[in-house]
Scaffold this motif. Structure first.
Motif, short mmCIF file in Angstrom:
data_model
loop_
_atom_site.label_atom_id
_atom_site.label_comp_id
_atom_site.label_asym_id
_atom_site.label_seq_id
_atom_site.Cartn_x
_atom_site.Cartn_y
_atom_site.Cartn_z
N SER A 32 -153.72 31.70 -16.96
CA SER A 32 -154.28 31.08 -15.75
C SER A 32 -154.44 29.58 -15.94
O SER A 32 -154.17 28.80 -15.03
CB SER A 32 -155.59 31.76 -15.33
OG SER A 32 -156.51 31.65 -16.37
N SER A 33 -154.82 29.15 -17.15
CA SER A 33 -154.89 27.71 -17.44
C SER A 33 -153.50 27.10 -17.37
O SER A 33 -153.32 25.97 -16.90
CB SER A 33 -155.45 27.46 -18.84
OG SER A 33 -156.69 28.09 -19.01
N LEU B 185 -150.95 28.06 -15.51
CA LEU B 185 -150.55 27.92 -14.11
C LEU B 185 -151.29 26.74 -13.45
O LEU B 185 -150.70 25.99 -12.65
CB LEU B 185 -150.80 29.24 -13.36
CG LEU B 185 -150.46 29.28 -11.87
CD1 LEU B 185 -149.04 28.80 -11.59
CD2 LEU B 185 -150.65 30.69 -11.32
N SER C 257 -146.95 33.36 -8.84
CA SER C 257 -148.37 33.74 -8.92
C SER C 257 -148.77 34.00 -10.37
O SER C 257 -147.91 34.15 -11.25
CB SER C 257 -148.58 35.02 -8.11
OG SER C 257 -147.90 36.09 -8.75
N LEU C 258 -150.08 34.11 -10.58
CA LEU C 258 -150.56 34.45 -11.92
C LEU C 258 -149.96 35.79 -12.37
O LEU C 258 -149.58 35.96 -13.53
CB LEU C 258 -152.09 34.51 -11.92
CG LEU C 258 -152.75 34.85 -13.26
CD1 LEU C 258 -152.31 33.89 -14.36
CD2 LEU C 258 -154.26 34.86 -13.13
N GLN C 259 -149.83 36.73 -11.42
CA GLN C 259 -149.24 38.02 -11.76
C GLN C 259 -147.78 37.88 -12.23
O GLN C 259 -147.35 38.56 -13.17
CB GLN C 259 -149.32 38.94 -10.54
CG GLN C 259 -149.06 40.39 -10.90
CD GLN C 259 -149.04 41.30 -9.67
OE1 GLN C 259 -149.53 40.92 -8.60
NE2 GLN C 259 -148.46 42.48 -9.83
N TYR D 37 -146.58 35.32 -13.80
CA TYR D 37 -146.68 34.81 -15.17
C TYR D 37 -147.02 35.96 -16.14
O TYR D 37 -146.44 36.08 -17.21
CB TYR D 37 -147.78 33.75 -15.25
CG TYR D 37 -147.34 32.35 -14.89
CD1 TYR D 37 -146.86 32.03 -13.62
CD2 TYR D 37 -147.41 31.32 -15.82
CE1 TYR D 37 -146.47 30.75 -13.29
CE2 TYR D 37 -147.01 30.02 -15.51
CZ TYR D 37 -146.55 29.75 -14.25
OH TYR D 37 -146.14 28.47 -13.94
N GLN D 38 -148.00 36.77 -15.74
CA GLN D 38 -148.47 37.84 -16.63
C GLN D 38 -147.36 38.86 -16.90
O GLN D 38 -147.15 39.27 -18.04
CB GLN D 38 -149.69 38.52 -15.99
CG GLN D 38 -150.92 37.61 -16.03
CD GLN D 38 -152.08 38.11 -15.17
OE1 GLN D 38 -151.88 38.87 -14.22
NE2 GLN D 38 -153.28 37.69 -15.50
#
Lengths: 172, 172
Positions: free
Chosen positions: A35-36, A38, A57-59, A61-62
Motif C-alpha cells: 500500500s505504501s 502504491l 488497485s492495491l488488489q 498489486y497484491q
C-alpha cells in the motif's frame, strides 16, 4: 539484505530553517509494503503529469506480488516508506538475463538526501546476485535530473526505440 | 494452443517465377525450439544493423527458459521454425499485469505471407488468457514497416521515453 542505517540532515516539514538528524535504511519490500508502494506510485504519476493514469488497485498489486511477478526494494525511516524500486527478471534475446526496473521513486520531501543513490546501489548489487548481465529501465525525455543521475553512473541512455502499447480493453 | 493451419503461396527460393502452395501453423514453443529461436534472433540482429550485439548463448536461453523467465510462440512449416515471439509477464505500476513482447521475428523469406499477423493475433489472445491489462513492446524509430503494422492494429506508439541500460560487466 538490509544496508546499514544512513544518517542525513532533513529539513523540517514545518519550519524551513530547522533541520533534523534522521536516518534511513534500505530493505527488501514485503507484502505489507504494497500500500505504501502504491501511494508512492501515485505521487510520481502527479510529478510525471499523468495523475489519472494510475488505474491499478492495491488488489492488483497484491495478486501480482503473490504470483511472483515482481519484487520491491524500499527505503524506510521511522517505519515510513520514503523510497521504492519495483523490478522483475526478464530476458534480453541479445544479452541474456536482464533485471528490469519498472519504477524508482523517492518521496518529494526526501529527495537530494542520498536515498535514490542508496536504492540504486542496492539494485545493482541485486542484479549481480541474480546473475543478470544487464539492468534496463526507462526515463522520460524531459526528466533532466534523472538523466543526469544515470549518466553520472555510467548508464547508457538511448533515444532510438519507441514504446508500443496495446490495451486489452481497446477495440481492433 | 495450436491455431489452424494457414495456406499461403510462397515464392520458390530457387526460381522467382515459381510459387509453391504451403501452410504454416502457430504453436507454443518448447525447450527443443530454443536453438531455432536463437537463429532467428541472430537473423533479426543483422536486419537491425547490430550483428555483433547478440552475445547470449544457447545455454543462456536454455537456463532462463527452465527458470520460467520467458515463454515463446513459434510459427512453423514442415518442421521448420519461420517465426518467433518471445515474451514474459511483467507489471505496470500504473495499470497492472502487463505482457511484455521482447522479440517478434519472421524469417525474411516468409515476410508478407501473414505469419506476423497470425503470431500477433495469437499473442493478443494469450494476453487476454493471462488476464494482462496491456501488452507492451518496442520498435526501432526507423522501422517504418513495423510501425505501420502496429498502427493499423490500433497500437499506441510513443516517443517520449528513453531506454537506460547498465551492463553488469562495466565499471562505475
Amino acid at each position: 539484505m538490509n544496508t546499514k542505517q544512513k544518517i542525513v540532515w532533513v529539513k523540517s516539514q514545518f519550519c524551513p530553517f530547522l533541520f533534523k538528524k534522521m536516518s534511513f535504511s534500505i530493505r527488501k519490500g514485503e507484502y505489507k509494503d504494497l500500500s505504501s508502494a502504491l501511494a508512492l506510485v501515485r505521487e510520481l504519476a502527479v510529478y510525471e503529469r499523468e495523475p489519472e493514469a494510475v488505474t491499478a488497485s492495491l488488489q492488483d498489486y497484491q495478486e501480482a506480488y503473490q504470483e511472483g511477478i515482481f519484487e520491491i526494494l524500499v527505503a524506510e525511516t521511522e517505519n515510513q516508506v520514503i523510497g521504492l524500486m519495483l523490478f522483475y527478471m526478464t530476458f534480453s534475446t541479445w544479452r541474456g538475463k536482464m533485471l528490469y526496473l519498472e519504477d524508482f521513486i523517492v518521496t518529494e520531501h526526501w529527495r537530494g538526501k542520498g536515498v535514490g543513490s542508496a536504492l540504486y546501489h542496492r539494485f545493482m548489487e541485486i542484479c549481480k546476485e541474480k546473475r543478470a548481465v544487464l539492468a534496463k529501465w526507462q526515463v522520460l525525455n524531459w526528466n533532466d535530473p534523472a538523466i543526469d543521475f544515470y549518466e553520472k553512473r555510467g548508464v547508457i541512455v538511448e533515444n532510438d526505440w519507441l514504446n508500443c502499447k496495446k490495451f486489452m480493453n481497446s477495440s481492433l
